[in-house]
Design a protein around this motif. Structure first.
Motif, PDB file in Angstrom:
ATOM      1  N   HIS A  87      83.257  63.558  25.258  1.00 22.31           N
ATOM      2  CA  HIS A  87      83.355  63.378  23.810  1.00 22.31           C
ATOM      3  C   HIS A  87      82.513  62.202  23.351  1.00 22.31           C
ATOM      4  O   HIS A  87      82.110  61.349  24.142  1.00 22.31           O
ATOM      5  CB  HIS A  87      84.819  63.199  23.391  1.00 22.31           C
ATOM      6  CG  HIS A  87      85.436  61.927  23.881  1.00 22.31           C
ATOM      7  ND1 HIS A  87      85.519  60.792  23.113  1.00 22.31           N
ATOM      8  CD2 HIS A  87      86.006  61.611  25.067  1.00 22.31           C
ATOM      9  CE1 HIS A  87      86.112  59.835  23.809  1.00 22.31           C
ATOM     10  NE2 HIS A  87      86.424  60.304  25.004  1.00 22.31           N
ATOM     11  N   SER A  88      82.277  62.168  22.057  1.00 23.85           N
ATOM     12  CA  SER A  88      81.510  61.089  21.434  1.00 23.85           C
ATOM     13  C   SER A  88      82.433  60.272  20.534  1.00 23.85           C
ATOM     14  O   SER A  88      83.530  60.713  20.188  1.00 23.85           O
ATOM     15  CB  SER A  88      80.347  61.667  20.618  1.00 23.85           C
ATOM     16  OG  SER A  88      80.852  62.488  19.580  1.00 23.85           O
ATOM     17  N   GLN A  94      83.330  64.310  18.269  1.00 25.16           N
ATOM     18  CA  GLN A  94      82.768  65.569  18.742  1.00 25.16           C
ATOM     19  C   GLN A  94      83.026  65.714  20.240  1.00 25.16           C
ATOM     20  O   GLN A  94      83.094  64.722  20.980  1.00 25.16           O
ATOM     21  CB  GLN A  94      81.250  65.589  18.501  1.00 25.16           C
ATOM     22  CG  GLN A  94      80.851  65.451  17.033  1.00 25.16           C
ATOM     23  CD  GLN A  94      81.075  66.734  16.280  1.00 25.16           C
ATOM     24  OE1 GLN A  94      80.535  67.772  16.621  1.00 25.16           O
ATOM     25  NE2 GLN A  94      81.891  66.668  15.234  1.00 25.16           N
ATOM     26  N   VAL A  95      83.200  66.950  20.692  1.00 22.58           N
ATOM     27  CA  VAL A  95      83.316  67.220  22.121  1.00 22.58           C
ATOM     28  C   VAL A  95      82.187  68.162  22.526  1.00 22.58           C
ATOM     29  O   VAL A  95      81.722  68.981  21.737  1.00 22.58           O
ATOM     30  CB  VAL A  95      84.696  67.812  22.509  1.00 22.58           C
ATOM     31  CG1 VAL A  95      85.804  66.824  22.191  1.00 22.58           C
ATOM     32  CG2 VAL A  95      84.946  69.132  21.858  1.00 22.58           C
ATOM     33  N   LEU A  96      81.746  67.997  23.765  1.00 23.12           N
ATOM     34  CA  LEU A  96      80.651  68.810  24.284  1.00 23.12           C
ATOM     35  C   LEU A  96      81.234  69.981  25.065  1.00 23.12           C
ATOM     36  O   LEU A  96      81.973  69.782  26.032  1.00 23.12           O
ATOM     37  CB  LEU A  96      79.740  67.972  25.183  1.00 23.12           C
ATOM     38  CG  LEU A  96      78.487  68.665  25.691  1.00 23.12           C
ATOM     39  CD1 LEU A  96      77.552  69.026  24.525  1.00 23.12           C
ATOM     40  CD2 LEU A  96      77.758  67.776  26.702  1.00 23.12           C
ATOM     41  N   THR A 121      75.006  67.577  32.421  1.00 25.57           N
ATOM     42  CA  THR A 121      74.567  67.289  31.050  1.00 25.57           C
ATOM     43  C   THR A 121      73.468  66.232  30.948  1.00 25.57           C
ATOM     44  O   THR A 121      72.870  66.067  29.891  1.00 25.57           O
ATOM     45  CB  THR A 121      75.747  66.791  30.194  1.00 25.57           C
ATOM     46  OG1 THR A 121      76.137  65.482  30.636  1.00 25.57           O
ATOM     47  CG2 THR A 121      76.920  67.750  30.257  1.00 25.57           C
ATOM     48  N   ARG A 126      76.366  60.108  22.103  1.00 24.72           N
ATOM     49  CA  ARG A 126      75.857  61.394  21.593  1.00 24.72           C
ATOM     50  C   ARG A 126      74.403  61.309  21.139  1.00 24.72           C
ATOM     51  O   ARG A 126      73.718  62.331  21.031  1.00 24.72           O
ATOM     52  CB  ARG A 126      76.744  61.859  20.440  1.00 24.72           C
ATOM     53  CG  ARG A 126      76.433  63.267  20.022  1.00 24.72           C
ATOM     54  CD  ARG A 126      77.496  63.813  19.107  1.00 24.72           C
ATOM     55  NE  ARG A 126      76.903  64.880  18.328  1.00 24.72           N
ATOM     56  CZ  ARG A 126      77.134  65.103  17.065  1.00 24.72           C
ATOM     57  NH1 ARG A 126      77.990  64.368  16.414  1.00 24.72           N
ATOM     58  NH2 ARG A 126      76.546  66.090  16.444  1.00 24.72           N
ATOM     59  N   VAL A 165      70.910  65.742  25.585  1.00 23.36           N
ATOM     60  CA  VAL A 165      71.547  66.445  26.696  1.00 23.36           C
ATOM     61  C   VAL A 165      70.460  67.133  27.510  1.00 23.36           C
ATOM     62  O   VAL A 165      69.564  67.759  26.960  1.00 23.36           O
ATOM     63  CB  VAL A 165      72.571  67.475  26.166  1.00 23.36           C
ATOM     64  CG1 VAL A 165      73.134  68.312  27.289  1.00 23.36           C
ATOM     65  CG2 VAL A 165      73.684  66.779  25.394  1.00 23.36           C
ATOM     66  N   CYS A 186      74.862  74.555  25.612  1.00 25.18           N
ATOM     67  CA  CYS A 186      75.990  73.694  25.248  1.00 25.18           C
ATOM     68  C   CYS A 186      75.928  73.428  23.754  1.00 25.18           C
ATOM     69  O   CYS A 186      74.909  73.696  23.109  1.00 25.18           O
ATOM     70  CB  CYS A 186      75.952  72.377  26.026  1.00 25.18           C
ATOM     71  SG  CYS A 186      74.625  71.272  25.519  1.00 25.18           S
ATOM     72  N   ARG A 187      77.019  72.902  23.241  1.00 27.62           N
ATOM     73  CA  ARG A 187      77.004  72.477  21.842  1.00 27.62           C
ATOM     74  C   ARG A 187      78.103  71.462  21.605  1.00 27.62           C
ATOM     75  O   ARG A 187      79.148  71.479  22.244  1.00 27.62           O
ATOM     76  CB  ARG A 187      77.108  73.647  20.884  1.00 27.62           C
ATOM     77  CG  ARG A 187      78.423  74.342  20.857  1.00 27.62           C
ATOM     78  CD  ARG A 187      78.419  75.460  19.809  1.00 27.62           C
ATOM     79  NE  ARG A 187      79.682  76.159  19.868  1.00 27.62           N
ATOM     80  CZ  ARG A 187      79.887  77.333  19.363  1.00 27.62           C
ATOM     81  NH1 ARG A 187      78.930  77.968  18.757  1.00 27.62           N
ATOM     82  NH2 ARG A 187      81.069  77.892  19.449  1.00 27.62           N
ATOM     83  N   TRP A 188      77.816  70.559  20.670  1.00 26.47           N
ATOM     84  CA  TRP A 188      78.797  69.591  20.208  1.00 26.47           C
ATOM     85  C   TRP A 188      79.610  70.264  19.117  1.00 26.47           C
ATOM     86  O   TRP A 188      79.047  70.901  18.221  1.00 26.47           O
ATOM     87  CB  TRP A 188      78.106  68.353  19.642  1.00 26.47           C
ATOM     88  CG  TRP A 188      77.454  67.484  20.680  1.00 26.47           C
ATOM     89  CD1 TRP A 188      76.129  67.435  20.992  1.00 26.47           C
ATOM     90  CD2 TRP A 188      78.110  66.533  21.516  1.00 26.47           C
ATOM     91  NE1 TRP A 188      75.917  66.506  21.983  1.00 26.47           N
ATOM     92  CE2 TRP A 188      77.114  65.934  22.322  1.00 26.47           C
ATOM     93  CE3 TRP A 188      79.432  66.127  21.680  1.00 26.47           C
ATOM     94  CZ2 TRP A 188      77.401  64.952  23.262  1.00 26.47           C
ATOM     95  CZ3 TRP A 188      79.724  65.148  22.618  1.00 26.47           C
ATOM     96  CH2 TRP A 188      78.722  64.581  23.395  1.00 26.47           C
ATOM     97  N   ALA A 214      87.719  72.830  19.176  1.00 27.17           N
ATOM     98  CA  ALA A 214      87.593  73.161  20.599  1.00 27.17           C
ATOM     99  C   ALA A 214      88.673  74.104  21.117  1.00 27.17           C
ATOM    100  O   ALA A 214      88.360  74.994  21.923  1.00 27.17           O
ATOM    101  CB  ALA A 214      87.534  71.883  21.430  1.00 27.17           C
TER     102      ALA A 214
END
Length: 178
Positions: A47-48, A52-54, A91, A122, A126, A135-137, A143
């Motif tokens: 996470h950032s 946000q989570v990846l 990542t 972030r 990546v 991947c995506r934030w 999530a």
């Protein structure tokens, strides 16, 4: 893995009572127990600071659901070292802060999943490994609808993270089991 023969000498294992463990597989020749073995893996919610989570697309795992960073702990490696390594491998990101979450038994694959949350920067690009298709934030609140369904380890770790953000009384990673 449950042993029927001693991995050292090949003798058929008997059984011996060892304290609170009860009857365990025992090699008379080597004089030692052979407890069942299982894999240990890490699962990491990356996470950032901005919430946000990846999430990862890994088609070899699922084409329907997104995944969290995960991987097997190798001999001689701590779970924390494994988490940092797997995040970097999958990542390209460096962990700023790693926090233990909790553990889960993943019965379908007979493995112990050791969960972590990992803060990353972030702003850093990546760089995906060959085992990650994309991947995506996403906002942390989104999530749960993107990872494997409720009851899965990934969903449980996302829930843990969301609960931990909701107040200081939650998410410390240690449960009172008394």
């Amino acid at each position: 893995m449950r042993f029927r023969h001693c991995p050292d000498c090949g003798q058929i294992l008997g059984s011996r009572v060892l304290g609170d463990e009860g009857a365990v597989p025992w090699c008379e020749k080597c004089g030692r127990p052979w407890f069942p073995m299982f894999s240990c893996c890490v699962i990491c919610l990356v996470h950032s600071a901005d919430g946000q989570v990846l999430l990862l697309n890994q088609n070899y795992i699922s084409t329907q659901y997104m995944n969290l960073v995960s991987g097997y702990v190798t001999p001689g490696e701590s779970a924390e070292e494994c988490a940092v390594r797997e995040i970097k491998e999958e990542t390209g990101l460096d962990v700023v802060e790693l926090k233990p979450a909790r553990t889960w038994w993943f019965a379908r694959k007979d493995m112990l999943m050791i969960g972590f949350t990992a803060l990353v920067d972030r702003a850093v690009s990546v760089t995906l490994s060959g085992e990650v298709d994309d991947c995506r934030w996403v906002a942390a609140e989104d999530a749960p609808g993107l990872v494997h369904p409720e009851g899965s380890v990934s969903h449980s770790l996302v829930d843990f993270f969301l609960d931990a953000r909701s107040g200081p009384h939650r998410g410390e990673g240690v449960e009172d089991v008394r």
